[in-house]
Design a protein around this motif. Sequence first.
Motif, PDB file in Angstrom:
ATOM      1  N   TRP A  26       0.829  -1.197   0.000  1.00 42.87           N
ATOM      2  CA  TRP A  26       0.000   0.000   0.000  1.00 42.87           C
ATOM      3  C   TRP A  26       0.871   1.258   0.000  1.00 42.87           C
ATOM      4  O   TRP A  26       0.618   2.206  -0.729  1.00 42.87           O
ATOM      5  CB  TRP A  26      -0.921  -0.002   1.214  1.00 42.87           C
ATOM      6  N   GLY A  27       1.922   1.260   0.805  1.00 45.22           N
ATOM      7  CA  GLY A  27       2.820   2.402   0.864  1.00 45.22           C
ATOM      8  C   GLY A  27       3.527   2.633  -0.457  1.00 45.22           C
ATOM      9  O   GLY A  27       3.707   3.769  -0.900  1.00 45.22           O
ATOM     10  N   HIS A  28       3.909   1.564  -1.111  1.00 47.86           N
ATOM     11  CA  HIS A  28       4.554   1.700  -2.423  1.00 47.86           C
ATOM     12  C   HIS A  28       3.572   2.219  -3.469  1.00 47.86           C
ATOM     13  O   HIS A  28       3.913   3.078  -4.277  1.00 47.86           O
ATOM     14  CB  HIS A  28       5.129   0.352  -2.865  1.00 47.86           C
ATOM     15  N   LYS A  29       2.351   1.734  -3.431  1.00 50.20           N
ATOM     16  CA  LYS A  29       1.338   2.149  -4.407  1.00 50.20           C
ATOM     17  C   LYS A  29       0.964   3.615  -4.242  1.00 50.20           C
ATOM     18  O   LYS A  29       0.745   4.318  -5.228  1.00 50.20           O
ATOM     19  CB  LYS A  29       0.096   1.278  -4.253  1.00 50.20           C
ATOM     20  N   THR A  30       0.900   4.111  -3.021  1.00 54.41           N
ATOM     21  CA  THR A  30       0.498   5.494  -2.786  1.00 54.41           C
ATOM     22  C   THR A  30       1.670   6.464  -2.817  1.00 54.41           C
ATOM     23  O   THR A  30       1.475   7.652  -2.597  1.00 54.41           O
ATOM     24  CB  THR A  30      -0.225   5.629  -1.436  1.00 54.41           C
ATOM     25  N   GLY A  31       2.872   5.982  -3.101  1.00 54.00           N
ATOM     26  CA  GLY A  31       4.017   6.872  -3.263  1.00 54.00           C
ATOM     27  C   GLY A  31       4.652   7.322  -1.967  1.00 54.00           C
ATOM     28  O   GLY A  31       5.264   8.385  -1.914  1.00 54.00           O
ATOM     29  N   GLN A  32       4.556   6.540  -0.919  1.00 51.15           N
ATOM     30  CA  GLN A  32       5.124   6.926   0.367  1.00 51.15           C
ATOM     31  C   GLN A  32       6.651   6.901   0.363  1.00 51.15           C
ATOM     32  O   GLN A  32       7.287   7.545   1.175  1.00 51.15           O
ATOM     33  CB  GLN A  32       4.619   5.980   1.467  1.00 51.15           C
ATOM     34  N   GLU A  34       8.732   7.760  -2.264  1.00 49.39           N
ATOM     35  CA  GLU A  34       9.266   8.444  -3.425  1.00 49.39           C
ATOM     36  C   GLU A  34       9.962   9.755  -3.103  1.00 49.39           C
ATOM     37  O   GLU A  34      10.100  10.606  -3.960  1.00 49.39           O
ATOM     38  CB  GLU A  34       8.145   8.682  -4.434  1.00 49.39           C
TER      39      GLU A  34
END
Length: 84
Positions: A26-32, A34
């Motif tokens: 979820w963190g990777h998908k929402t750009g946490q 980046e």
Amino acid sequence: MSSGILAMMLGVSTLLGALGLFALLWGHKTGQFEDKHKFLDGALYDGEEELKDAVMMEKKRKEVESRKAKALEEKRRDKRVMPD
């Protein structure tokens, strides 16, 4: 150790592992994750003046990007079609 307790421990650990994997995805998908420049900027600009300069440069960069986006939007809107 009883097999019931072992099964419960295995189930709980599997559930916690799946929850952790879900949180990571979820963190990777929402750009946490980046923020590419956070640690580099922290090392390079460790004084107060350098941080102010970095903030000012970031604002300028965002202004330029917004001006480019506005110009592109106006260009798209301004396409005139010749009448038949």
